[in-house]
Design an enzyme around this catalytic site. Sequence first.
Site, mmCIF file in Angstrom:
data_model
loop_
_atom_site.group_PDB
_atom_site.id
_atom_site.type_symbol
_atom_site.label_atom_id
_atom_site.label_comp_id
_atom_site.label_asym_id
_atom_site.label_seq_id
_atom_site.Cartn_x
_atom_site.Cartn_y
_atom_site.Cartn_z
ATOM 1 N N ASP A 139 0.133 -7.571 1.346
ATOM 2 C CA ASP A 139 0.589 -6.189 1.541
ATOM 3 C C ASP A 139 2.110 -6.094 1.498
ATOM 4 O O ASP A 139 2.722 -5.377 2.298
ATOM 5 C CB ASP A 139 0.059 -5.632 2.863
ATOM 6 C CG ASP A 139 0.157 -4.103 2.917
ATOM 7 O OD1 ASP A 139 0.148 -3.476 1.844
ATOM 8 O OD2 ASP A 139 0.273 -3.553 4.026
ATOM 9 N N SER A 159 4.963 2.553 7.865
ATOM 10 C CA SER A 159 4.617 1.407 7.034
ATOM 11 C C SER A 159 5.780 1.032 6.124
ATOM 12 O O SER A 159 6.339 1.882 5.429
ATOM 13 C CB SER A 159 3.389 1.722 6.176
ATOM 14 O OG SER A 159 2.219 1.698 6.944
ATOM 15 N N HIS A 177 0.812 -1.214 0.000
ATOM 16 C CA HIS A 177 0.000 0.000 0.000
ATOM 17 C C HIS A 177 0.851 1.273 0.000
ATOM 18 O O HIS A 177 0.354 2.352 -0.325
ATOM 19 C CB HIS A 177 -0.980 0.003 1.186
ATOM 20 C CG HIS A 177 -0.367 0.287 2.521
ATOM 21 N ND1 HIS A 177 0.040 -0.707 3.381
ATOM 22 C CD2 HIS A 177 -0.095 1.455 3.150
ATOM 23 C CE1 HIS A 177 0.524 -0.170 4.484
ATOM 24 N NE2 HIS A 177 0.451 1.141 4.372
#
Length: 393
Positions: A158, A237, A128
């Site tokens: 992911d 992230s 993402h």
Amino acid sequence: MKPFELSTAFSRQLGRWLIACLSAVMLFLSGIQPVAALTETSVPTPLSSLSSESFVAAAVQRVGDAVVRIDTERTITRNVPDLLYDDPMFRGLFGPDTFQRVPQQERLSGQGSGFIVDSNGYILTNAHVVDQAERVTVTLKDGRHFNGTVEGADDLTDLAVVKIDAAQEDLPVADLGDSDTISVGDWAIAVGNPLGLDNTVTLGIVSTLKRSSATVGIPDKRLDFIQTDAAINPGNSGGPLLNSQGEVIGINTAIRADAMGIGFAIPINKAKSIQGQLARGEHIAHPYLGIQIADLTPEMAKRNNDDPNANMVIPEVNGVLVIRVLADTPAANAGLRRGDVITQIDDQPFNTANQLQSYVDQAKIGQRLRLSLRRGDQTQSVTIKAAELNLDA
């Protein structure tokens, strides 16, 4: 005082003195210094000679140079409302086609983290982070900038691999650990660039292992997360989660914005298993059966069956309850029905939906799975051929 009493007191004092001297002589001959001597000659180690570096600092130093910031840009097109076009008076005066809505393009930027896993310039991050990115810029801790290329990405896990061309330059590489060896209560160190603040480190512990994405509230992923109380915020992230030795045990993900006081990381062993395929740009195939499932215990089934408003009777056994069968799927073609309870696959018993899902995830596309299930008071065996999940369907 009488002379006899003086003589007695003096003799007692003399005796104590002789005993003390004799003890000192015996200690000296035996090579043992008296306590007083030890106290006088013992010198404490100066604090300046002790290392002030914590294990956190040592761990971060080991991998910190390999942690990178990833900046992305992409263009979106949107129709901006025209005040004159939307005003009924002007539309009535000039006609509906006088003012045309003109699509306008807008550049959106994003930021995340990643870490170098190969001296050739391969970087692991979250899918993402680089989703739909048209331009990727990678910045190292030492300030070097590189253009990045997304070699491969997989939405269900992911995970993504970004490649930079560093030519003949030396690149720091992170040491990858073994996420199967960590335990609840182990130290967890999150490194990344949260909220645009570069080179940020947070400390916590491993709170839980194998926290399923469905339990976390992310049903569109197929992951068993490492849960930690180390702060993981947007921008973290894709950055590494380290153990106390500075080895990468997970990939941080801030995919759930409302997580307060807890964070989640993808186990590094999951990334290792598909890293090569992603680097080669290969598609990651995910098997599926086409059912929605839930845990079931005899107590849960009995409560349902005792409810006069229940819309079905459930077998009162341990297993995995089928709550929905999707049309035109392997499960539908094999004849599975809502209310079936799966108790085994290939003679392996299952008590939770997460266990069953993990088993299916390990299957190969086209592999035949033999299910044992309870339907009403009957035990049946059904064979299902695992198919590839098509996210675009």
